[in-house]
Scaffold this motif. Structure first.
Motif, PDB file in Angstrom:
ATOM      1  N   ILE A 358      43.185  29.863  15.081  1.00  0.00           N
ATOM      2  CA  ILE A 358      43.968  29.899  16.318  1.00  0.00           C
ATOM      3  C   ILE A 358      44.823  28.636  16.368  1.00  0.00           C
ATOM      4  O   ILE A 358      44.307  27.518  16.268  1.00  0.00           O
ATOM      5  CB  ILE A 358      43.057  29.974  17.551  1.00  0.00           C
ATOM      6  N   LEU A 359      46.138  28.815  16.509  1.00  0.00           N
ATOM      7  CA  LEU A 359      47.068  27.689  16.541  1.00  0.00           C
ATOM      8  C   LEU A 359      47.664  27.542  17.929  1.00  0.00           C
ATOM      9  O   LEU A 359      48.119  28.525  18.526  1.00  0.00           O
ATOM     10  CB  LEU A 359      48.188  27.911  15.524  1.00  0.00           C
ATOM     11  N   THR A 360      47.688  26.316  18.415  1.00  0.00           N
ATOM     12  CA  THR A 360      48.371  25.998  19.673  1.00  0.00           C
ATOM     13  C   THR A 360      49.572  25.123  19.363  1.00  0.00           C
ATOM     14  O   THR A 360      49.445  24.059  18.753  1.00  0.00           O
ATOM     15  CB  THR A 360      47.436  25.280  20.653  1.00  0.00           C
ATOM     16  N   LEU A 361      50.756  25.601  19.763  1.00  0.00           N
ATOM     17  CA  LEU A 361      52.015  24.912  19.507  1.00  0.00           C
ATOM     18  C   LEU A 361      52.843  24.944  20.775  1.00  0.00           C
ATOM     19  O   LEU A 361      53.135  26.021  21.297  1.00  0.00           O
ATOM     20  CB  LEU A 361      52.757  25.591  18.357  1.00  0.00           C
ATOM     21  N   GLY A 362      53.210  23.769  21.281  1.00  0.00           N
ATOM     22  CA  GLY A 362      54.018  23.710  22.496  1.00  0.00           C
ATOM     23  C   GLY A 362      53.352  24.387  23.684  1.00  0.00           C
ATOM     24  O   GLY A 362      54.040  24.944  24.537  1.00  0.00           O
ATOM     25  N   GLY A 363      52.049  24.348  23.742  1.00  0.00           N
ATOM     26  CA  GLY A 363      51.319  24.960  24.851  1.00  0.00           C
ATOM     27  C   GLY A 363      51.075  26.448  24.689  1.00  0.00           C
ATOM     28  O   GLY A 363      50.379  27.054  25.503  1.00  0.00           O
ATOM     29  N   ARG A 364      51.633  27.064  23.648  1.00  0.00           N
ATOM     30  CA  ARG A 364      51.418  28.484  23.390  1.00  0.00           C
ATOM     31  C   ARG A 364      50.346  28.660  22.323  1.00  0.00           C
ATOM     32  O   ARG A 364      50.264  27.881  21.367  1.00  0.00           O
ATOM     33  CB  ARG A 364      52.709  29.171  22.959  1.00  0.00           C
ATOM     34  N   THR A 365      49.561  29.706  22.479  1.00  0.00           N
ATOM     35  CA  THR A 365      48.461  29.961  21.556  1.00  0.00           C
ATOM     36  C   THR A 365      48.744  31.196  20.719  1.00  0.00           C
ATOM     37  O   THR A 365      49.119  32.246  21.247  1.00  0.00           O
ATOM     38  CB  THR A 365      47.137  30.143  22.325  1.00  0.00           C
TER      39      THR A 365
END
Length: 412
Positions: A358-365
């Motif tokens: 699971i990747l979180t980037l810029g507050g998006r998952t």
């Protein structure tokens, strides 16, 4: 002492003083050259070079261009150490031992003139060709937006580029610093000696087999003319089931903002000063994520399963990529681990493990991302990068990358 003796003594003193070089100053300049090579950024190199700087038998102004070419294509290096100094009638030579990510070493020597500027710099073993480099392509005619259709093979984006009138399949790879042609399809048609290394990818190290002169190169109106491009054996990349004529690296489009739209199967190249208005006209809503450029890679602060990481964006990464020991260090962040193979540039084919993260980037998952676990020490040690994200995210999210502003836009 007679007048003739006095003049002779003064001339001798002037000669000795003129060549009494400042080792510390020369060392600072050498460190700047080595740092530029480590970061693959030749900016500011000209001011460090003597007017008569030369590279092997190549003289100015071509010598500086060749040195910059070497800096851009320098294989990964983690550190260097001054191993010795030598002074003779030609000047002061500093000898460095360069350590690579795999712990092997090579030697670099930099010769300095009497005014403490670099007279010669040998950073790589082997020879280098006189090439024009990989200049940035320009839109012809000058337009602010170009749409380029893509086809995905093995999950990776392939674009059609017309080279000297022939349509060619090229991987659109932001992880590659320059353009490389597959030696299977492009002969070495330039006389001269060529660089011994083509750099290292996420998996594998490529070797340059020659140089090919291209008269025209066009991608949807974005063109290059009369340029020399490196060739390398890219046979491994043809495992996707189609002919791969080359890699379209970042030098070709670095002056554009690049929008990846996998859903509509296209890449959009935008003039950076018109991007905001174009996005407004299209009715897009955007979230900006600030990045940091490290070498030619644009990196972002992310989280994988809640663990902070620095990941670089690479459209040539079919799966996300993290260190081989990640599953052991962060067991709870990986699901469905299995054995696999990862194919890459040059000789690259490695036995690895894969799993879902699971990747979180810029507050998006982004959930259930296929992630490969392999050796990323060359990224970690030289640039502080923990891994890559690419096509797994692009398949779920429309993204725009701006190298000029060092940011990523997530587009809705």
């Amino acid at each position: 002492m007679n007048r003739k003796s006095i003049i002779t003594t003064l001339l001798a003193l002037i000669w000795v003083t003129g060549w009494a070089q400042d080792v510390n100053m020369c060392q600072r300049i050498a460190e700047r050259i080595l740092t530029a090579a480590q970061n693959h950024k030749p900016d500011g190199i000209d001011e460090l070079l003597a007017p008569d700087f030369h590279f092997n038998n190549i003289k100015q102004p071509l010598a500086a261009k060749v040195l910059k070419q070497v800096i851009v294509q320098m294989p990964p290096m983690t550190s260097w150490e001054l191993a010795g100094t030598e002074q003779d009638s030609t000047g002061l030579t500093l000898r460095y031992i360069i350590t690579k990510p795999d712990k092997t070493t090579s030697e670099a020597t930099i010769l300095f003139s009497g005014d403490n500027l670099a007279l010669e710099a040998n950073l790589l073993p082997g020879k280098v060709s006189i090439q024009k480099g990989n200049p940035t392509a320009k839109a012809q005619p000058e337009v602010s937006m170009v749409r380029v259709p893509i086809h995905r093979h093995g999950g990776l984006p392939i674009v059609t580029v017309t080279i000297d009138g022939q349509p060619c399949n090229m991987f659109f790879d932001t992880g590659a610093p320059g353009v490389i042609l597959n030696s299977k399809y492009f002969d070495h048609n330039i006389d001269g000696e060529v660089m011994g290394s083509g750099g290292r990818g996420a998996v594998g190290t490529g070797s340059v087999s020659g140089m090919h002169h291209v008269k025209t190169m066009d991608m949807g109106g974005v063109t290059l003319s009369e340029t020399d491009i490196m060739t390398s054996d890219l046979s491994n990349l043809e495992s996707v089931g189609v002919a791969v004529h080359g890699i379209l690296g970042q030098s070709y489009y670095k002056d554009f903002d690049v929008l990846f739209d996998f859903k509509d199967s296209e890449i959009v190249l935008l003039s950076p000063d018109t991007t905001c208005q174009w996005l407004l006209n299209e009715g897009y809503h955007c979230q900006t994520v600030k990045g940091v450029k490290k070498g030619h890679l644009l990196t972002f602060d992310c989280q994988v399963g809640g663990v902070p990481v620095v990941l670089a964006f690479d459209s040539g990464a079919e799966s996300n990529l993290l260190a081989s020991d990640w599953p052991q260090l962060h067991t709870s962040t990986v699901k469905g681990i299995k054995k696999a193979h990862l194919t890459g540039y040059g000789d690259g084919r490695a036995s690895i493990t894969k799993g879902k993260t699971i990747l979180t980037l810029g507050g998006r998952t982004f959930k259930k991302l296929q992630t490969a676990f392999s050796d990323v020490s060359h990224l970690k040690e030289s640039k502080g990068i923990d891994g890559l994200f690419g096509c797994e995210v692009l398949a779920k999210q429309k993204l725009l990358i701006s190298y000029k502003r060092q940011e990523l836009l997530m587009i809705d």
